[in-house]
Write a protein that holds these residues in place. Sequence first.
Motif, PDB file in Angstrom:
ATOM      1  N   ALA A  99      -9.688  32.751  10.398  1.00 41.63           N
ATOM      2  CA  ALA A  99     -10.072  33.961   9.660  1.00 41.63           C
ATOM      3  C   ALA A  99     -10.415  33.628   8.209  1.00 41.63           C
ATOM      4  N   GLU A 100      -9.687  32.697   7.613  1.00 40.38           N
ATOM      5  CA  GLU A 100     -10.003  32.268   6.246  1.00 40.38           C
ATOM      6  C   GLU A 100     -11.359  31.578   6.183  1.00 40.38           C
ATOM      7  N   ILE A 101     -11.663  30.754   7.184  1.00 41.68           N
ATOM      8  CA  ILE A 101     -12.973  30.103   7.229  1.00 41.68           C
ATOM      9  C   ILE A 101     -14.071  31.161   7.360  1.00 41.68           C
ATOM     10  N   ALA A 102     -13.863  32.132   8.253  1.00 40.22           N
ATOM     11  CA  ALA A 102     -14.858  33.181   8.464  1.00 40.22           C
ATOM     12  C   ALA A 102     -15.093  34.003   7.204  1.00 40.22           C
ATOM     13  N   ALA A 103     -14.044  34.167   6.426  1.00 38.98           N
ATOM     14  CA  ALA A 103     -14.153  34.961   5.196  1.00 38.98           C
ATOM     15  C   ALA A 103     -14.740  34.166   4.035  1.00 38.98           C
ATOM     16  N   GLY A 104     -14.948  32.848   4.245  1.00 36.10           N
ATOM     17  CA  GLY A 104     -15.512  32.014   3.186  1.00 36.10           C
ATOM     18  C   GLY A 104     -14.504  31.559   2.157  1.00 36.10           C
ATOM     19  N   HIS A 105     -13.225  31.579   2.512  1.00 37.94           N
ATOM     20  CA  HIS A 105     -12.169  31.239   1.563  1.00 37.94           C
ATOM     21  C   HIS A 105     -11.599  29.839   1.770  1.00 37.94           C
ATOM     22  N   ALA A 106     -12.108  29.097   2.724  1.00 37.15           N
ATOM     23  CA  ALA A 106     -11.550  27.774   3.047  1.00 37.15           C
ATOM     24  C   ALA A 106     -12.433  26.671   2.472  1.00 37.15           C
ATOM     25  N   THR A 107     -11.817  25.518   2.285  1.00 37.39           N
ATOM     26  CA  THR A 107     -12.522  24.363   1.732  1.00 37.39           C
ATOM     27  C   THR A 107     -12.956  23.427   2.845  1.00 37.39           C
ATOM     28  N   SER A 108     -14.173  22.900   2.732  1.00 39.11           N
ATOM     29  CA  SER A 108     -14.704  21.999   3.751  1.00 39.11           C
ATOM     30  C   SER A 108     -15.095  20.673   3.130  1.00 39.11           C
ATOM     31  N   LYS A 109     -15.398  19.710   3.998  1.00 32.81           N
ATOM     32  CA  LYS A 109     -15.964  18.451   3.551  1.00 32.81           C
ATOM     33  C   LYS A 109     -17.111  18.079   4.478  1.00 32.81           C
ATOM     34  N   PRO A 110     -18.102  17.346   4.006  1.00 35.58           N
ATOM     35  CA  PRO A 110     -19.264  17.032   4.832  1.00 35.58           C
ATOM     36  C   PRO A 110     -18.940  16.023   5.919  1.00 35.58           C
ATOM     37  N   MET A 111     -19.631  16.142   7.026  1.00 42.91           N
ATOM     38  CA  MET A 111     -19.524  15.181   8.121  1.00 42.91           C
ATOM     39  C   MET A 111     -20.849  15.176   8.872  1.00 42.91           C
TER      40      MET A 111
ATOM     41  N   ASN B  10     -26.178  13.278  14.446  1.00 49.12           N
ATOM     42  CA  ASN B  10     -27.173  13.074  13.377  1.00 49.12           C
ATOM     43  C   ASN B  10     -27.542  14.359  12.650  1.00 49.12           C
ATOM     44  N   VAL B  11     -26.679  15.361  12.746  1.00 45.98           N
ATOM     45  CA  VAL B  11     -26.899  16.629  12.062  1.00 45.98           C
ATOM     46  C   VAL B  11     -25.784  16.831  11.039  1.00 45.98           C
ATOM     47  N   PRO B  12     -26.100  17.125   9.786  1.00 45.15           N
ATOM     48  CA  PRO B  12     -25.051  17.395   8.796  1.00 45.15           C
ATOM     49  C   PRO B  12     -24.230  18.622   9.194  1.00 45.15           C
ATOM     50  N   MET B  13     -22.916  18.505   9.101  1.00 50.00           N
ATOM     51  CA  MET B  13     -21.997  19.587   9.440  1.00 50.00           C
ATOM     52  C   MET B  13     -20.932  19.700   8.362  1.00 50.00           C
ATOM     53  N   LEU B  14     -20.103  20.731   8.486  1.00 50.81           N
ATOM     54  CA  LEU B  14     -18.970  20.938   7.589  1.00 50.81           C
ATOM     55  C   LEU B  14     -17.681  20.905   8.398  1.00 50.81           C
ATOM     56  N   ARG B  15     -16.715  20.122   7.933  1.00 51.08           N
ATOM     57  CA  ARG B  15     -15.425  20.042   8.608  1.00 51.08           C
ATOM     58  C   ARG B  15     -14.372  20.784   7.788  1.00 51.08           C
ATOM     59  N   TYR B  16     -13.663  21.680   8.475  1.00 51.37           N
ATOM     60  CA  TYR B  16     -12.506  22.361   7.907  1.00 51.37           C
ATOM     61  C   TYR B  16     -11.274  21.882   8.660  1.00 51.37           C
ATOM     62  N   ASP B  17     -10.144  21.867   8.015  1.00 49.93           N
ATOM     63  CA  ASP B  17      -8.905  21.469   8.685  1.00 49.93           C
ATOM     64  C   ASP B  17      -7.893  22.601   8.587  1.00 49.93           C
ATOM     65  N   VAL B  18      -7.442  23.066   9.752  1.00 49.98           N
ATOM     66  CA  VAL B  18      -6.380  24.066   9.828  1.00 49.98           C
ATOM     67  C   VAL B  18      -5.163  23.348  10.375  1.00 49.98           C
ATOM     68  N   GLY B  19      -4.265  22.946   9.504  1.00 47.95           N
ATOM     69  CA  GLY B  19      -3.189  22.063   9.917  1.00 47.95           C
ATOM     70  C   GLY B  19      -3.794  20.774  10.437  1.00 47.95           C
ATOM     71  N   ALA B  20      -3.426  20.378  11.659  1.00 52.00           N
ATOM     72  CA  ALA B  20      -3.956  19.147  12.254  1.00 52.00           C
ATOM     73  C   ALA B  20      -5.182  19.416  13.125  1.00 52.00           C
TER      74      ALA B  20
ATOM     75  N   LEU C 118     -18.355  10.233   9.578  1.00 52.08           N
ATOM     76  CA  LEU C 118     -18.601  10.285   8.145  1.00 52.08           C
ATOM     77  C   LEU C 118     -19.799  11.197   7.866  1.00 52.08           C
ATOM     78  N   PRO C 119     -20.043  11.511   6.594  1.00 52.09           N
ATOM     79  CA  PRO C 119     -21.253  12.301   6.267  1.00 52.09           C
ATOM     80  C   PRO C 119     -22.510  11.584   6.737  1.00 52.09           C
ATOM     81  N   CYS C 120     -23.549  12.356   7.048  1.00 51.70           N
ATOM     82  CA  CYS C 120     -24.823  11.768   7.472  1.00 51.70           C
ATOM     83  C   CYS C 120     -25.405  10.939   6.343  1.00 51.70           C
ATOM     84  N   PRO C 121     -26.062   9.807   6.648  1.00 43.25           N
ATOM     85  CA  PRO C 121     -26.709   9.023   5.621  1.00 43.25           C
ATOM     86  C   PRO C 121     -27.768   9.837   4.885  1.00 43.25           C
TER      87      PRO C 121
END
Length: 334
Positions: free
Chosen positions: A274-286, A290-300, A328-331
């Motif tokens: 729900a926090e991710i859906a609301a735009g309140h969570a932090t992500s990192k690139p991955m 071969n497509v750039p994505m965003l990774r969020y972590d909810v616990g493990a 890792l992030p896309c080149p």
Amino acid sequence: MSSVNDPGRVRIATGVTSNIPKLTAIARGIVLALAAAALCAAPRLARASEEQPGLAPAGYFHIFKLDKRTYVLSEPKYWQENVSYLLLGTHQALLFDTGPGIYSIKAVVRSITTLPVLVIPSHLHLDHIGDLHEFDDVQLLDTPALRAQVHDGYFVEPPEQSLLRDSKPYRVNGWIADGQTIELGGRAIQLLSTPGHTPDSVSLIDASHKRMFTGDIVNRMVTLVDVPGSDVTAMAASVRRLLELGPPGALAYEAHSEKPIQPDELKMLAAGIAEIAAGHATSKPMCLGNVPMLRYDVGAFPIVLPTASGATLPPLGTATETLDWLGLPCPAAK
């Protein structure tokens, strides 16, 4: 062999009656070429329905009981580590998912029970529908969109739905409404629509055993919200719905781990998604496929979403083509 006058059949003849000129060598070549083309163009549906997977080598499937009427059919040697579930009643069995179809899951089911088997896929990705064509009674969530995909008696998936560039069609024998109860004989199972990972995702509630079978709505390995049709807001609502309608304290048995999701973990995931859906969570690139994505972590639990571009995971070429789920992030483009 048909007669020359038999309608609807093609006969390649080297000679005909005297009132019809003989075919020249060129004409015969044309006829043969057209006949061959017609055979090659015969519906792929018929050919695909006849293909059957081979028997698994010893040790490929890991089979164990949750209780005397509930079996786990795990494929830990497959790269996605799929887990299907066989639920037995007194007059019918229910198979939830069929895995990727590398080897026959029907043979495994028949080694356990002789009951008639109802098969319900948790959703329609390649690694859950691979052996649907082995079974006579396949039923799906009843929606107008899914009903419209039946052609000439076969359910046909586009690549963006199956995530496979060339998927096998299969027959659908029935439709199950959201919230409907399935009677297996001494055991009642409720089906719930739980969209999020895909629009057609479903989960099963086994109240008498305090269990839920949840497919890919959330997974320990990785939860994908970056495939065509994914919706993180719908996913948050579906996890909340499972918590509301499932038996108190129920374990959630997912489709890519033999370890069930605990009630406290499911509550954590409901809040985190729900926090991710609301735009309140932090992500990192991955990078995935071969497509750039965003990774969020909810616990493990890793949760993967598209970037602002909206680009989703492309279909795979085969069921054995692999991806680095947590790469890792896309080149950078040169």
